[in-house]
Scaffold this active site. Structure first.
Site, PDB file in Angstrom:
ATOM      1  N   SER A  11       4.294   2.483   7.513  1.00 40.56           N
ATOM      2  CA  SER A  11       4.376   1.012   7.219  1.00 40.56           C
ATOM      3  C   SER A  11       5.118   0.897   6.357  1.00 40.56           C
ATOM      4  CB  SER A  11       2.834   1.162   5.989  1.00 40.56           C
ATOM      5  OG  SER A  11       2.077   1.311   6.626  1.00 40.56           O
ATOM      6  N   ASP A 242       1.998  14.061   1.241  1.00 40.68           N
ATOM      7  CA  ASP A 242       2.577  14.423   2.964  1.00 40.68           C
ATOM      8  C   ASP A 242       4.379  14.509   2.997  1.00 40.68           C
ATOM      9  OD1 ASP A 242       1.002  11.688   3.516  1.00 40.68           O
ATOM     10  OD2 ASP A 242       2.685  10.346   2.437  1.00 40.68           O
TER      11      ASP A 242
HETATM   12  O1  RIB Z   1       0.668   9.525   0.828  1.00 47.01           O
HETATM   13  C1  RIB Z   1       0.924   7.602   0.377  1.00 47.01           C
HETATM   14  C2  RIB Z   1       1.808   6.558   1.229  1.00 47.01           C
HETATM   15  O2  RIB Z   1       0.495   6.593   1.913  1.00 47.01           O
HETATM   16  C3  RIB Z   1       2.408   5.494   1.077  1.00 47.01           C
HETATM   17  O3  RIB Z   1       3.895   6.210   1.690  1.00 47.01           O
HETATM   18  C4  RIB Z   1       1.651   4.566   1.420  1.00 47.01           C
HETATM   19  O4  RIB Z   1       2.261   3.977   2.612  1.00 47.01           O
HETATM   20  C5  RIB Z   1      -0.108   5.005   1.736  1.00 47.01           C
HETATM   21  O5  RIB Z   1      -0.965   4.731   3.098  1.00 47.01           O
END
Ligand code: RIB
Length: 301
Positions: A11, A242
């Protein structure tokens, strides 16, 4: 080199920084606006690739300009994009983020990320079968996430399931994940009837609860373990989870045990939140090694 497959969202993040969040019906003047690369899937892929992982990303983007840039960004980060498919009729996925005091609030619009349906999944079976570990999150349709986990379980391929953002998930799916990495609020939604300690004891060496600055908890089969986070002054916590998941995948495939892999993930996350943007601060392996906290025994190449 071990092969890491990340199947998930790709995204564009539309990010504003402000001194406060507006109340309902209120307009405030913010400080800054920028577009950055995001999507939990892409973020985890970038985190792994910067740390030296051989990463294959799978997902769907729109045929719009954003889609092209999203793929270009993955390529720039040395991620294989053969399984990233542009799809028509839907815009690329986006996230709309407000940052106040370094902490984020996010509205996620799946767009093309939801086009990865069960038919497309068929094509992914060859990728999964040839991978050492698969990483998946909750920014894809739940049916697809479940199919990926079922398939990994049947093929005995390790899968890290990061159940973010939070949504209810069938217990049988959770049990099939090799590693389950919710944060505290995701844990509470997934296991409303259990305390964190009860959950950890029920899923030893499988459930890993990340709690930001409070560290990470898991159970090693004998007792509950707490791994502290590294203390830093965060600029932007977007993508910290992440980074942890991507780094954790690299450490596991490099042969580190659970505890060392969590510490490696924690260090990567602590470096990432010291810069702006979900991917902006994700460290390279060289940057990790420059850190005073890097442990020589990790021996990751
Ligand atoms: O975990 C962070 C991410 O979650 C962001 O980069 C954004 O895209 C969201 O969906």
């Amino acid at each position: 080199m071990s092969k890491i497959a990340v199947i998930g969202s790709i995204s564009t993040d539309f990010v504003v920084t402000a001194d406060k969040r507006p109340e309902v019906g209120e307009t405030i003047t913010g400080n800054d606006f920028s577009t950055t690369f995001g999507g939990k899937g892409a973020n985890q892929a970038v985190a792994s690739a910067r740390l030296g992982g051989e990463v294959y990303m799978a997902g769907t983007v729109g045929t719009d300009l954003f889609g092209k840039e999203l793929i270009h960004n993955l390529t720039e980060n040395k991620i294989h994009t053969d399984y990233v498919e542009p799809v028509t009729h839907v815009p690329s996925g986006s996230a709309h983020i407000t940052i106040v005091d370094g902490d984020n609030a996010i509205v996620y619009i799946p767009g093309a990320n939801n086009a990865i349906d069960n038919n497309r999944m068929e094509k992914l079976s060859e990728l999964i079968e040839s991978s050492d570990i698969v990483v998946v999150q909750n920014e894809l349709p739940q049916a697809v996430v479940e199919k990926i986990i079922d398939f990994c379980f049947a093929q005995q391929i390790k899968v890290i399931y990061n159940p973010a953002p939070a949504r209810e998930v069938n217990q049988s799916v959770l049990e099939k994940a090799t590693y389950l990495t919710p944060n505290e609020s995701e844990f509470n939604l997934l296991f409303p009837e259990m305390t964190i300690s009860e959950g950890l004891a029920k899923f030893p060496n499988q459930l890993i609860v990340t709690m930001g600055s409070k560290g990470v908890y898991y159970h090693d089969g004998t007792s509950e373990k707490h791994i502290s986070s590294y203390k830093v002054n965060p600029i932007d916590t977007t993508g910290a989870g992440d980074t942890f998941n991507g780094a954790f995948a690299v450490a596991l495939t490099a042969g580190l045990d659970m505890e060392a892999s969590i510490r490696f993930g924690n260090l990567a996350a602590s470096l990432s939140i010291q810069k702006f943007g979900a991917q902006g601060g994700m460290p390279t392996l060289a940057e990790m090694k420059e850190s005073e906290q890097y442990e020589k025994t990790w021996n990751i190449k």
